[in-house]
Design a protein around this motif. Structure first.
Motif, mmCIF file in Angstrom:
data_model
loop_
_atom_site.group_PDB
_atom_site.id
_atom_site.type_symbol
_atom_site.label_atom_id
_atom_site.label_comp_id
_atom_site.label_asym_id
_atom_site.label_seq_id
_atom_site.Cartn_x
_atom_site.Cartn_y
_atom_site.Cartn_z
ATOM 1 N N ILE A 22 1.006 -1.735 0.040
ATOM 2 C CA ILE A 22 -0.207 -0.203 0.020
ATOM 3 C C ILE A 22 0.799 1.173 0.036
ATOM 4 C CG2 ILE A 22 -0.433 1.050 2.571
ATOM 5 C CD1 ILE A 22 -2.863 0.873 -0.280
ATOM 6 N N ALA A 23 2.206 1.200 0.616
ATOM 7 C CA ALA A 23 2.682 2.088 0.487
ATOM 8 C C ALA A 23 3.072 3.602 -0.622
ATOM 9 C CB ALA A 23 4.634 1.669 0.906
ATOM 10 N N LYS A 24 3.157 3.073 -1.656
ATOM 11 C CA LYS A 24 3.049 3.392 -3.418
ATOM 12 C C LYS A 24 2.244 3.978 -3.512
ATOM 13 C CE LYS A 24 7.509 2.464 -3.228
ATOM 14 N NZ LYS A 24 8.471 3.395 -2.335
ATOM 15 N N SER A 25 1.423 3.471 -3.077
ATOM 16 C CA SER A 25 -0.361 4.418 -3.568
ATOM 17 C C SER A 25 -0.524 4.972 -2.678
ATOM 18 C CB SER A 25 -1.593 3.241 -3.161
ATOM 19 O OG SER A 25 -3.199 3.366 -3.445
ATOM 20 N N ASP A 26 -1.832 6.136 -2.796
ATOM 21 C CA ASP A 26 -2.007 7.710 -2.285
ATOM 22 C C ASP A 26 -3.748 7.123 -1.470
ATOM 23 O OD1 ASP A 26 -0.087 8.875 -3.284
ATOM 24 O OD2 ASP A 26 -0.843 9.738 -4.277
ATOM 25 N N VAL A 27 -3.969 5.986 -1.194
ATOM 26 C CA VAL A 27 -5.855 5.917 -0.382
ATOM 27 C C VAL A 27 -5.346 5.330 0.742
ATOM 28 C CG1 VAL A 27 -6.392 4.055 -2.732
ATOM 29 C CG2 VAL A 27 -5.146 2.896 -0.496
ATOM 30 N N PRO A 28 -6.407 6.609 1.134
ATOM 31 C CA PRO A 28 -6.054 6.334 2.806
ATOM 32 C C PRO A 28 -6.603 4.823 3.666
ATOM 33 C CG PRO A 28 -8.415 7.403 1.383
ATOM 34 C CD PRO A 28 -8.090 6.286 1.036
ATOM 35 N N VAL A 29 -5.771 4.925 4.345
ATOM 36 C CA VAL A 29 -5.384 3.449 5.722
ATOM 37 C C VAL A 29 -5.685 3.726 6.704
ATOM 38 C CG1 VAL A 29 -3.856 2.083 6.405
ATOM 39 C CG2 VAL A 29 -3.845 3.151 3.937
ATOM 40 N N LEU A 30 -6.603 2.150 6.914
ATOM 41 C CA LEU A 30 -7.325 2.281 8.599
ATOM 42 C C LEU A 30 -6.493 1.640 9.148
ATOM 43 C CD1 LEU A 30 -9.585 3.326 10.341
ATOM 44 C CD2 LEU A 30 -11.088 1.903 9.593
ATOM 45 N N ILE A 31 -6.165 1.612 10.531
ATOM 46 C CA ILE A 31 -5.069 0.649 10.757
ATOM 47 C C ILE A 31 -5.709 0.761 12.574
ATOM 48 C CG2 ILE A 31 -2.910 0.465 11.907
ATOM 49 C CD1 ILE A 31 -1.543 2.835 10.201
ATOM 50 N N ARG A 32 -6.064 -0.573 12.985
ATOM 51 C CA ARG A 32 -6.848 -1.349 14.627
ATOM 52 C C ARG A 32 -6.599 -1.944 15.018
ATOM 53 N NH1 ARG A 32 -13.104 -2.148 11.497
ATOM 54 N NH2 ARG A 32 -13.549 -1.454 13.750
ATOM 55 N N GLY A 33 -6.644 -1.645 16.223
ATOM 56 C CA GLY A 33 -6.071 -2.280 17.028
ATOM 57 C C GLY A 33 -6.188 -2.235 18.793
#
Length: 458
Positions: free
Chosen positions: A157-168
């Motif tokens: 995902i790093a090279k993309s610009d899309v939003p990321v949702l990290i859960r934990g």
């Protein structure tokens, strides 16, 4: 807009400088000489000073020195009709941004002001970034299958610009994942982190979008918001599940339109910030309860990453423990080379309600108290309980903790019985949970975890 102080002892010269800048939308104040300029600098904060060099009472060089003393990052441009090379060199040594000769060309002045303010913004970004990375815990550590999967997801995902949702859960390292995504990306701007739950509700909007001078009571100067700081970088929004419905609407608009306005401003600003959000909340449940917008959820949840709690990837504990030993030994002035197998087994048997953050704190305490070059089980203090090496001493320690506490949870592992009993006794002793958590050196959520284990109503 940026605030500029124009200083000259001739009204006509002040007008020549101030008028084109006011027409450009800058907030311009004027001072009749160096002493008047110094007075105004003490009364409020300016982004820039444009001052004549030759003035009575206090000349431009003297005002430059005082301006830099009061506001180290302020930009100063000196104006003179008698400019010499020596004066220019002296001005630059004192921290002047530029040196312009009279008669003033309004177009030249506007260009130099624009460039100088852009430099000021870059300084603000660098200083902010320095403060942010002070709290950076280091690179991600772990070789368990879940960690390898997370590392693969980050690379994907790093090279993309899309939003990321990290859960934990709290303390699992969600910000580390976010930083790793940013560092592996091609983005040139900074990584800007915002702990949303730590900011009062009345200040969150200003923190994210910035504000203009005078936008509200106490707004005595322009503030650049986090979206603007992270425009060419990554914006990490931690605890996204905690924000109010009104802020959810505004955040949704920024995600959709890629634009926003500072509070009190009229100029629409564009942002290319890559959004990385994190939460320990059950967002799907909050959507069902009407506490989180479904459309915002789908905007954020383009690429989800779930970070498992430490108790579900205990094979990473030896690597993490040695990583923290290496990281903190030198900082704490100790020469710790390793940790014993017995101490590692002790760590692996623990439930880790505070996750990696709790492990990090425990290793730091063990380094401080260690008397040799290897951390042993005697130096491991889990939740405030220091473990004795000898079995008999350990049993005595357990008995002392739970002896006068009516606690019958034989279904729990011994360590959980100890921690739960200790949490209850500390709350009884302190009279309030916040103080009890502080005395034990643990967070309030960790304290609540152990109280629930003891079946105590919160």
């Amino acid at each position: 807009m940026p605030s500029i102080l124009v200083v000259d002892d001739y009204q006509s010269e002040r007008f020549i400088m101030a008028d084109p800048l006011i027409k450009e939308g800058y907030d311009v104040s004027q001072a009749v000489d160096g002493q008047d300029g110094l007075k105004k600098l003490k009364e409020k904060s300016f982004d820039m000073v444009i001052t004549d060099l030759k003035m009575p009472k206090m000349n431009g060089i003297e005002l430059l020195r005082e301006a830099k003393r009061l506001h180290p990052h302020i930009v100063v441009i000196l104006i003179t009709a008698y400019g010499t090379l020596d004066e220019a060199v002296e001005a630059m040594k004192e921290g002047a941004y530029d040196f312009i000769k009279k008669p003033i060309d309004p177009d030249e002045l506007k260009i130099k002001v624009k460039k100088a303010l852009e430099q000021l913004r870059m300084i603000d970004e660098r200083e902010y970034f320095k403060e942010e990375i002070k709290g950076y815990l280091g690179e991600m550590v772990g070789q368990s299958k879940p960690m390898r999967q997370i590392q693969e997801s980050i690379s994907t995902i790093a090279k993309s610009d899309v939003p990321v949702l990290i859960r934990g859960e709290n303390g699992v390292g969600k910000e580390l994942v976010a930083r790793a995504i940013h560092e592996q990306s091609s983005r040139k701007g900074p990584f800007v982190a915002v702990a949303l739950s730590a900011i009062p509700e009345t200040l969150i909007e200003s923190e994210l979008f910035g504000h203009e001078k005078g936008a509200f009571t106490g707004a005595s100067f322009r503030r650049i918001g986090r979206f603007e700081l992270a425009s060419s970088g990554s914006l990490f929004l931690d605890e996204i599940g905690e924000i109010s419905p009104s802020l959810q609407i505004k955040l949704l608009r920024v995600l959709q339109e890629k634009e926003f306005q500072r509070i009190g401003g009229t100029v629409t600003l564009k942002t290319e910030a890559r959004i990385i959000a994190a939460t320990n909340q059950d967002l799907e449940e909050r959507i069902r309860e009407g506490r989180f917008r479904e459309d915002l959820y789908y905007r954020l949840n383009v690429f989800p990453i779930y970070v498992l709690p430490l108790r579900e990837r205990k094979e990473d504990i030896p690597l993490l423990a040695r990583h923290f030993i290496k990281k903190y030994s030198l900082r704490l002035g100790k020469e710790i080379e390793d940790i014993s197998d017995e101490a590692i087994r002790l760590l692996c048997d623990y439930d880790w309600p505070g996750n990696i953050r709790e492990l990090e704190n425990i290793i730091q305490r063990a380094i401080i108290t260690s008397k040799g070059d290897v951390i042993t089980s005697e130096g491991i203090s889990l939740g405030g309980v220091k473990v004795k090496k000898e079995a008999s001493s350990f049993e005595e320690a357990v008995e002392g903790i739970i002896s006068d506490f009516d606690f019958n949870r034989e279904d729990l592992p011994l360590w959980e019985q100890i921690m739960s009993a200790l949490a209850v006794r500390m709350v009884e002793r302190c009279g309030e949970k916040a103080k009890a958590a502080q005395m034990l050196g643990i967070s309030k959520p960790t304290l609540y975890h152990w109280l629930r284990k003891a079946q105590i109503e919160l």
